[in-house]
Design a protein around this motif. Structure first.
Motif, PDB file in Angstrom:
ATOM      1  N   LEU A 102      -5.136   0.302   8.854  1.00 15.43           N
ATOM      2  CA  LEU A 102      -4.639  -0.467   7.514  1.00 15.43           C
ATOM      3  C   LEU A 102      -4.506  -1.974   7.777  1.00 15.43           C
ATOM      4  O   LEU A 102      -4.630  -2.768   6.802  1.00 15.43           O
ATOM      5  CB  LEU A 102      -3.632   0.408   6.877  1.00 15.43           C
ATOM      6  N   GLU A 148       0.811   5.642   0.679  1.00 12.97           N
ATOM      7  CA  GLU A 148      -0.149   6.584   1.035  1.00 12.97           C
ATOM      8  C   GLU A 148       0.386   7.731   1.005  1.00 12.97           C
ATOM      9  O   GLU A 148       1.549   8.102   1.283  1.00 12.97           O
ATOM     10  CB  GLU A 148      -0.485   6.191   2.603  1.00 12.97           C
ATOM     11  N   LEU A 179     -10.500  -3.220   6.782  1.00  8.90           N
ATOM     12  CA  LEU A 179      -8.874  -3.147   6.357  1.00  8.90           C
ATOM     13  C   LEU A 179      -8.318  -3.844   7.209  1.00  8.90           C
ATOM     14  O   LEU A 179      -7.093  -4.434   6.985  1.00  8.90           O
ATOM     15  CB  LEU A 179      -8.513  -1.828   6.018  1.00  8.90           C
ATOM     16  N   GLU A 180      -8.470  -3.338   8.515  1.00  8.68           N
ATOM     17  CA  GLU A 180      -7.601  -4.200   9.694  1.00  8.68           C
ATOM     18  C   GLU A 180      -7.902  -5.378   9.999  1.00  8.68           C
ATOM     19  O   GLU A 180      -7.196  -6.218  10.852  1.00  8.68           O
ATOM     20  CB  GLU A 180      -7.633  -3.203  10.977  1.00  8.68           C
ATOM     21  N   TYR A 208      -4.756   6.163  -0.363  1.00 15.63           N
ATOM     22  CA  TYR A 208      -4.142   5.001  -0.558  1.00 15.63           C
ATOM     23  C   TYR A 208      -4.296   4.415  -1.815  1.00 15.63           C
ATOM     24  O   TYR A 208      -5.450   4.418  -2.502  1.00 15.63           O
ATOM     25  CB  TYR A 208      -4.519   4.157   0.459  1.00 15.63           C
ATOM     26  N   THR A 229      -9.846   6.471   4.172  1.00 17.88           N
ATOM     27  CA  THR A 229     -10.242   5.592   5.468  1.00 17.88           C
ATOM     28  C   THR A 229     -11.292   6.829   5.962  1.00 17.88           C
ATOM     29  O   THR A 229     -11.352   6.624   7.248  1.00 17.88           O
ATOM     30  CB  THR A 229      -9.235   5.310   6.251  1.00 17.88           C
ATOM     31  N   LYS A 253       1.476  -5.433   3.800  1.00 15.88           N
ATOM     32  CA  LYS A 253       0.169  -5.995   4.362  1.00 15.88           C
ATOM     33  C   LYS A 253      -0.153  -7.435   4.104  1.00 15.88           C
ATOM     34  O   LYS A 253      -0.075  -7.987   3.094  1.00 15.88           O
ATOM     35  CB  LYS A 253      -1.104  -5.239   3.885  1.00 15.88           C
ATOM     36  N   LEU A 261       0.788  -1.036   0.067  1.00 13.63           N
ATOM     37  CA  LEU A 261       0.025   0.073  -0.033  1.00 13.63           C
ATOM     38  C   LEU A 261       0.896   1.210  -0.048  1.00 13.63           C
ATOM     39  O   LEU A 261       1.985   1.535   0.728  1.00 13.63           O
ATOM     40  CB  LEU A 261      -1.045  -0.120   1.156  1.00 13.63           C
ATOM     41  N   ASN A 289       0.282   0.297  11.502  1.00 10.55           N
ATOM     42  CA  ASN A 289      -0.699   0.860  11.319  1.00 10.55           C
ATOM     43  C   ASN A 289      -2.052   0.198  11.622  1.00 10.55           C
ATOM     44  O   ASN A 289      -2.498  -0.689  10.676  1.00 10.55           O
ATOM     45  CB  ASN A 289      -0.721   1.478   9.858  1.00 10.55           C
ATOM     46  N   ARG A 332      -3.410   0.592  -3.486  1.00  9.19           N
ATOM     47  CA  ARG A 332      -2.989  -0.803  -3.171  1.00  9.19           C
ATOM     48  C   ARG A 332      -2.650  -1.938  -4.267  1.00  9.19           C
ATOM     49  O   ARG A 332      -3.607  -1.418  -5.364  1.00  9.19           O
ATOM     50  CB  ARG A 332      -3.903  -1.350  -2.015  1.00  9.19           C
TER      51      ARG A 332
END
Length: 810
Positions: free
Chosen positions: A474, A401, A457-458, A406, A517, A446, A399, A471, A408
């Protein structure tokens, strides 16, 4: 014990086959160090599908199966179906004589509740494992009257398909079913041949490649057609059916044999060691500490090397407290891994933090500056200091930023081969979009499992054990930053993709679409982003500075509280009144226990996370508590009680009122592109909502009839350059502001025939790119492929390579 010597030899073999990309080589390629602290962080990190597990036991009866609300990186669901078995649902008289009950088929209530529970796992960011069993109390012979009826239950599970539908979050399934506790002893069908037959059936029922674990190694031997004596020399064929078989050990460290799990510990562990590169090993520590102390198996000098040797992926919450009495140091080290960061910590913490895999970033080097449309180069070293490697496949992504926007793309990296006690050095060459915004961009790596949406996302994401790199929003790890500079070649190129060019296996690229986000709330018990505590969300503040923030989107209500409290054993209470229905709701969280006064007593879809003085609640909109847009909540109380001090209040705060808003999130960011004349580009509005309507605009002016979620930009002339934006409206008529989704910077003539790299000239570089494409070392965009299709047969292939070489006389 010989595990330390065997471990060192095994690790040497693994290290010899793993490709390395030394940092020195990366520096020689003009890369710069990211400046990250490469020291291992002391503390528990996110490792989905592994670690310190939670368990959830629930009983199922005809017409009475409840749904549950699991959370955690790995939750083992003990599904007791004894209510459907004559061996469990009968009666026992005062003399202890048992009268069998009735065998029933599994019913629709059971399957509905299983699906609801697994859906809650998915929506709560959880990974799950399953054990079906007929007994939860140690009662003998709990199975149905016939083996065929048990097979009928298993076939019903296959036919319903919930294992298939939720395989993205399913780590393993224990073969279970028979015997006391589903531990495959003390039952009607606990002979070795019966358990081998059960394993064969479960390998059919559980979707490939999800592992199926057995209770003892001799079950595998029977199934594989070998003797127990041959286990130590058994050679596992990669990708075979056998490679899915693991072990669940419910007598872990309880004796020299782990209470009968192993018949020859050293031999059986040799077999287990190779199995656990592709399947799971875990279970629960033996509960009889006094009995275990008669042996030396549990001592750290033996246990730690064996955990590495056997690749222990998980253990339940019953980790021996006695390990807190031992201090980790060099005496407990194993060869091939640097655990010096944990010197001086308790062995308990070391074990807890190294269950499964644990990735430590040891080096990160990347390009300092890259021109638009050129290649970002990234090289990193990652050491796995954990006991095991990941078992479920994890999606790898890079990703980028800048200013909260963002970009990806998926990349070619298989973390399942990042083995324990090894360091891997993946390299990524990443093509940047031609019209990418110049400036400083941050880079994140990620790893994640599960079919997660943009709003999740997380979820199920892997945290590296480094300080100041994670992060949470993310679910990604910071690797460094680089600068993008404007270039004439980029201005002439219409390659808007962001993708890896050195992938050995094809990966899903990105079309250069950016996202944000904005509005995303991450329920993790910490301040994940400034937007979670912005003044507009403040609903209560007291003289001591304690605060309560409330917001909602289209799916959930979020309550965040900052409240100083000193409770030794805190119990977290939340209550409020639904003014529309007149119903009051109260729930409290005490460790893993949750009280809820709503229907069914289980707060399905609710999540609570806390850390220090911060606590966050997530409550679903819908039927559970009647939460919906326009509903007013009154008397919103948060209170902390101290169970260790007679349940006295340790602090509280109250908000008088909150009205649930008709709201949703728009995640679309603004991408900048160059288009070729005649090209069509599809742009989309990425939202969290449903039943929405759309209206597209160009340079602030409404585009007639452009009312779909996706809008197609047709590039015919320079008149089509400009900013394309969307306004989204909810079913009740609430409109968003205009969101810029795409800026068309230029409309260019079609590229030259043979100009595959779209730099405005046909050169040997185009030959090289086409060669890489043909050997799958590079992926062409549609526009590049069109430029390379010299014979106009609709494909870019070896015939075009011949023509291109003739044109250039090479």
């Amino acid at each position: 014990m010989k595990f330390k010597r065997i471990l060192a030899a095994g690790m040497a073999v693994l290290c010899s086959v793993l490709p390395l990309c030394p940092a020195a080589s990366a520096q020689g390629d003009g890369l710069v160090d990211s400046g990250i602290d490469y020291t291992e962080l002391v503390g528990t990190v996110r490792t989905p599908g592994a670690g310190y597990t939670s368990t959830l036991a629930f009983r199922c009866k005809p017409g009475e199966t409840k749904a549950y609300n699991p959370t955690g990186d790995l939750t083992l669901l003990f599904v007791d179906i004894g209510g459907f078995s004559s061996g469990s649902n009968g009666t026992t008289d005062s003399d202890g004589n048992y009268t069998p009950g009735t065998d029933y088929d599994l019913d629709g209530t059971f399957f509905k509740s299983m699906r609801t529970t697994l859906e809650n796992c998915r929506q709560n960011g959880c990974m799950a494992a399953l054990r079906f069993r007929y007994d939860a109390n140690g009662v003998r012979d709990p199975e149905p009257a016939t083996f065929e009826q048990m097979l009928r239950h298993i076939e019903q599970i296959r036919a319903d398909g919930f294992l298939e539908d939720y395989q993205d979050i399913l780590c393993f399934v224990e073969s279970g079913f028979v015997g006391c506790y589903g531990e495959q002893w003390g039952g009607k069908y606990c002979s070795i041949p019966d358990k081998a037959k059960l394993l064969e059936l479960m390998l059919d029922v559980v979707p490939d490649p999800i592992p199926v674990t057995v209770r003892t190694p001799n079950i595998f031997a029977q199934w594989a057609g070998i003797t127990e004596e041959e286990l130590g020399t058994y050679v596992l064929e990669p990708g075979s059916r056998a490679s899915r078989v693991g072990l669940y050990n419910d007598g872990y460290m309880g004796s020299n044999s782990d209470l009968g799990t192993f018949h020859d510990r050293e031999r059986d562990l040799k077999w287990l060691r190779q199995q656990t590169l592709t399947s799971y090993y875990g279970g629960e520590f033996s509960g009889n500490l006094d009995f275990a102390k008669q042996y030396d198996t549990y001592l750290p000098e033996h246990a730690v090397p064996e955990m590495y040797y056997s690749h222990l992926s998980y253990i339940n919450a019953n980790i021996y407290q006695l390990y807190k009495d031992y201090t980790f140091g060099a005496a407990y080290d194993v060869e091939g891994v640097d655990n010096s960061a944990y010197y001086g910590q308790t062995v308990f913490q070391f074990m807890r933090d190294h269950l499964g895999y644990r990735f430590v970033l040891r080096d990160s080097d990347l390009s300092e500056s890259v021109s638009q449309g050129d290649t970002l180069r990234l090289c990193m070293d990652v050491e796995n200091t954990g006991f095991a490697n990941p078992i479920p496949r994890q999606k790898a992504e890079i990703l980028l930023e800048k200013d909260g926007q963002y970009l990806r793309t998926e990349v070619d990296a298989d973390s399942r081969t990042w083995y324990s006690c090894t360091t891997v050095s993946p390299e990524f060459d990443l093509h940047l979009p031609a019209a990418m915004e110049p400036g400083r961009w941050n880079v994140y790596f990620k790893l994640s499992t599960g079919d997660n949406t943009l709003g999740q996302l997380e979820y199920r994401s892997v945290q590296f054990a480094n300080a100041h790199t994670w992060n949470e929003q993310l679910g990604a790890n910071y690797l460094g930053s680089f600068s993008v500079t404007a270039s004439e070649a980029g201005a002439r190129s219409t390659d808007n993709g962001f993708y890896q060019t050195n992938a050995a296996d094809p990966v899903t690229g990105s079309d250069g679409t950016l996202f944000t986000t904005q509005g995303l709330v991450t329920v993790d018990g910490t301040l994940t982003s400034d937007t979670e505590r912005r003044d507009a969300l403040l609903c209560a503040e007291d003289a001591a500075g304690n605060r309560m923030y409330i917001t909602n989107d289209d799916q959930y209500l979020y309550i965040l509280v900052d409240l100083e409290q000193q409770a030794a054993s805190p119990v977290y209470n939340l209550s409020f009144r639904n003014a529309s229905s007149g119903t009051s709701y109260w729930m409290y969280y005490q460790g893993s226990f949750v009280y809820f006064n709503g229907e069914g007593g289980v707060p399905l879809g609710c999540v609570q996370k806390h850390s220090g003085s911060t606590i966050e609640f997530r409550l679903p909109l819908g039927e559970l508590m009647g939460l919906a847009p326009g509903v007013e909540l009154t008397g919103i109380d948060y209170t902390v009680q101290d169970q260790a001090d007679s349940w006295k209040s340790a602090g509280s705060i109250r908000a008088d009122s909150y009205i649930i808003q008709d709201d949703f999130n728009v995640y679309s960011g603004k991408q900048t592109v160059n288009l070729a004349k005649g090209d069509t580009l599809s742009v989309a509005a990425h939202t969290s909502g449903s039943d929405l309507s759309y209206q597209w605009y160009k340079d602030g002016k409404l585009i007639p009839d452009a009312t779909n979620a996706i809008y197609e930009i047709l590039a015919e002339s320079a008149q089509d350059c400009g900013i394309y934006a969307v306004q989204v409206t909810s079913a009740s008529g609430v409109r968003t502001r205009l969101f810029d989704v795409c800026r068309v910077a230029a409309v260019l003539e079609q590229p030259l025939a043979g100009d595959l790299n779209l730099d405005g000239a046909v050169t040997v570089a185009d030959v090289v790119l086409l060669q890489k494409h043909l050997i799958r070392a590079a992926t062409l965009t549609d526009q590049q492929a069109a430029a390379g299709d010299l014979n106009k047969d609709g494909v870019c292939n070896g015939f075009d390579l011949v023509l291109l070489r003739r044109i250039l006389c090479v």
